[in-house]
Design a protein around this motif. Structure first.
Motif, PDB file in Angstrom:
ATOM      1  N   ALA A 102       0.985  -1.518  -0.164  1.00 51.86           N
ATOM      2  CA  ALA A 102       0.507   0.183  -0.284  1.00 51.86           C
ATOM      3  C   ALA A 102       0.436   1.772  -0.508  1.00 51.86           C
ATOM      4  O   ALA A 102       1.258   2.074  -0.629  1.00 51.86           O
ATOM      5  CB  ALA A 102      -0.408   0.392   1.348  1.00 51.86           C
ATOM      6  N   ARG A 103       1.762   1.050   1.149  1.00 56.34           N
ATOM      7  CA  ARG A 103       3.122   2.511   1.128  1.00 56.34           C
ATOM      8  C   ARG A 103       3.757   2.765  -0.668  1.00 56.34           C
ATOM      9  O   ARG A 103       3.884   3.577  -1.163  1.00 56.34           O
ATOM     10  CB  ARG A 103       4.120   2.321   1.800  1.00 56.34           C
ATOM     11  CG  ARG A 103       3.357   2.427   3.117  1.00 56.34           C
ATOM     12  CD  ARG A 103       2.988   4.164   3.432  1.00 56.34           C
ATOM     13  NE  ARG A 103       4.704   4.664   3.279  1.00 56.34           N
ATOM     14  CZ  ARG A 103       5.112   4.880   4.311  1.00 56.34           C
ATOM     15  NH1 ARG A 103       5.364   4.544   5.311  1.00 56.34           N
ATOM     16  NH2 ARG A 103       6.336   5.766   4.365  1.00 56.34           N
ATOM     17  N   ARG A 104       3.647   1.788  -1.378  1.00 54.71           N
ATOM     18  CA  ARG A 104       4.513   1.632  -2.546  1.00 54.71           C
ATOM     19  C   ARG A 104       3.472   2.028  -3.762  1.00 54.71           C
ATOM     20  O   ARG A 104       3.356   2.720  -4.616  1.00 54.71           O
ATOM     21  CB  ARG A 104       4.792  -0.094  -2.846  1.00 54.71           C
ATOM     22  CG  ARG A 104       5.615   0.591  -4.868  1.00 54.71           C
ATOM     23  CD  ARG A 104       6.326  -0.625  -4.536  1.00 54.71           C
ATOM     24  NE  ARG A 104       5.693  -1.490  -4.393  1.00 54.71           N
ATOM     25  CZ  ARG A 104       6.170  -3.063  -3.402  1.00 54.71           C
ATOM     26  NH1 ARG A 104       6.726  -2.971  -2.512  1.00 54.71           N
ATOM     27  NH2 ARG A 104       5.021  -4.328  -3.490  1.00 54.71           N
ATOM     28  N   GLU A 105       2.301   1.569  -4.000  1.00 54.68           N
ATOM     29  CA  GLU A 105       0.968   1.884  -3.822  1.00 54.68           C
ATOM     30  C   GLU A 105       0.976   3.579  -4.374  1.00 54.68           C
ATOM     31  O   GLU A 105       0.456   4.464  -5.449  1.00 54.68           O
ATOM     32  CB  GLU A 105       0.030   1.256  -3.988  1.00 54.68           C
ATOM     33  CG  GLU A 105      -1.184   1.713  -5.816  1.00 54.68           C
ATOM     34  CD  GLU A 105      -0.720   1.902  -6.520  1.00 54.68           C
ATOM     35  OE1 GLU A 105      -1.155   2.049  -7.588  1.00 54.68           O
ATOM     36  OE2 GLU A 105      -0.461   0.631  -6.674  1.00 54.68           O
ATOM     37  N   ALA A 106       0.932   3.888  -2.561  1.00 50.56           N
ATOM     38  CA  ALA A 106       0.762   5.327  -2.361  1.00 50.56           C
ATOM     39  C   ALA A 106       1.754   6.208  -3.499  1.00 50.56           C
ATOM     40  O   ALA A 106       1.684   7.367  -3.325  1.00 50.56           O
ATOM     41  CB  ALA A 106       0.205   5.368  -0.611  1.00 50.56           C
TER      42      ALA A 106
END
Length: 345
Positions: free
Chosen positions: A84-88
């Motif tokens: 999720a952090r990478r996608e954000a």
């Protein structure tokens, strides 16, 4: 295209470090509390006595299984959090790129409008100074020929009258072209006077329609591209009235006033401290009680598209509302500082 969705979505980013540490503190506290309660109530011993009698069902292996499950879930949650952090981060990068492209697109559109209006102004001046001068000379020469041939050369007299008529017709047509290229009085008397003159012209063309014009605020100090954009908006709106609502009542409202911006208390305090000058915007609204239209159906003309592009190129908003037999309304909101030269950072 408005940039509000981009700004709102870019604000929905990962939580600040303070929130992460707060949540981590809660996890550690709950873990310590669970350990303390387990030690106080001999939870492992009681659980062992309970599961020992169920060994034939292999329930005595349940604590180890639950431990492995909890570790696996923690690993799964950590992987999902990392994804999720990478996608954000990826989404934030794309949004920033989209914002830059949108800003570049608006800047290029604004520059294109400025170049277009400069070319129109130059063409109007050339038509007025060059062709107008020669047409006046032709008219004077034809009038002289008419006077000299009167009573002596009927054919020459007739031809001179034809030349006078043709020169007058061409002069009127050029005058109309000049008015379409550059509004009369816009440079000399300002935007409100030019709009009043424009509406007066449509009053003569549409005697069955009624017009109410309200203009409030100071419209001096605007950029040339903003001034001509506001004029073109009204001009296009009146053109639509002439096409679809020739017997309607038309209300035009234009005002320059401080922009209503919703801010938090901290943002408002920071803004007031950084800049005490209010941010103005210009609101243009035109409404009629004509037959209206169904906005869900495709429209053949490009008038509304051109109006929207002009407004959004200056960082403004353009809205349309209409229903069949319920009239037509458009509203444009444009920053009063649009088109002015900004310092390069």
């Amino acid at each position: 295209m408005s940039s509000e969705p981009l700004r709102s979505s870019s604000s929905e980013r990962s939580p600040p470090p303070s929130t992460v540490w707060r949540d981590l503190t809660w996890v550690v506290a709950l873990t310590v509390l669970a350990a303390a309660l387990g030690a106080a109530f001999d939870l492992s011993e009681k659980l062992y006595r309970f599961t020992r009698g169920l060994e034939r069902f292999q329930l005595d292996e349940l604590p180890g299984t639950l431990f492995v499950l909890s570790v696996a879930l923690a690993w799964f949650g950590w992987r999902r959090y990392r994804d999720a952090r990478r996608e954000a981060r990826h989404r934030r990068t794309l949004e920033e790129q989209a914002e830059r492209l949108l800003a570049d697109n608006r800047r290029l559109a604004s520059e294109a409008l400025q170049a277009q209006e400069l070319e129109r102004r130059h063409m109007a001046r050339e038509l007025h100074d060059e062709l107008g001068q020669y047409l006046n000379a032709i008219s004077l020469d034809a009038a002289r020929i008419r006077d000299l041939s009167n009573g002596r050369e009927p054919e020459i007299h007739r031809i001179s009258l034809g030349v006078l008529h043709s020169a007058s017709h061409v002069y009127r047509e050029i005058g109309g072209m000049i008015r379409r290229l550059r509004p009369i009085g816009l440079d000399e008397f300002g935007l409100p006077s030019a709009l009043e003159h424009c509406v007066d012209g449509w009053r003569e063309r549409l005697p069955n329609a009624s017009f109410a014009v309200t203009i409030e605020g100071d419209f001096s100090g605007l950029s040339d591209v903003l001034t001509i954009t506001l004029y073109r908006l009204v001009q296009e709106g009146l053109t639509n009235v002439s096409k679809y609502a020739r017997n309607a009542r038309v209300e035009l409202f234009m005002v320059r006033a401080p922009r209503a911006v919703q801010r938090s208390d901290e943002e408002a305090t920071a803004h007031d401290a950084a800049n005490s000058t209010p941010i103005d915007e210009i609101v243009v609204t035109m409404a009629d009680d004509g037959p209206g239209t169904d906005l869900s159906e495709p429209r053949k003309g490009l008038g509304l598209i051109g109006m929207r592009e002009r407004v959004e190129a200056l960082g403004g908003e353009f809205h349309v509302a209409s229903e069949p037999q319920r009239g037509f309304l458009f509203c444009a909101r444009v920053p009063a500082q649009a088109g002015l030269t900004e310092p390069v950072n």
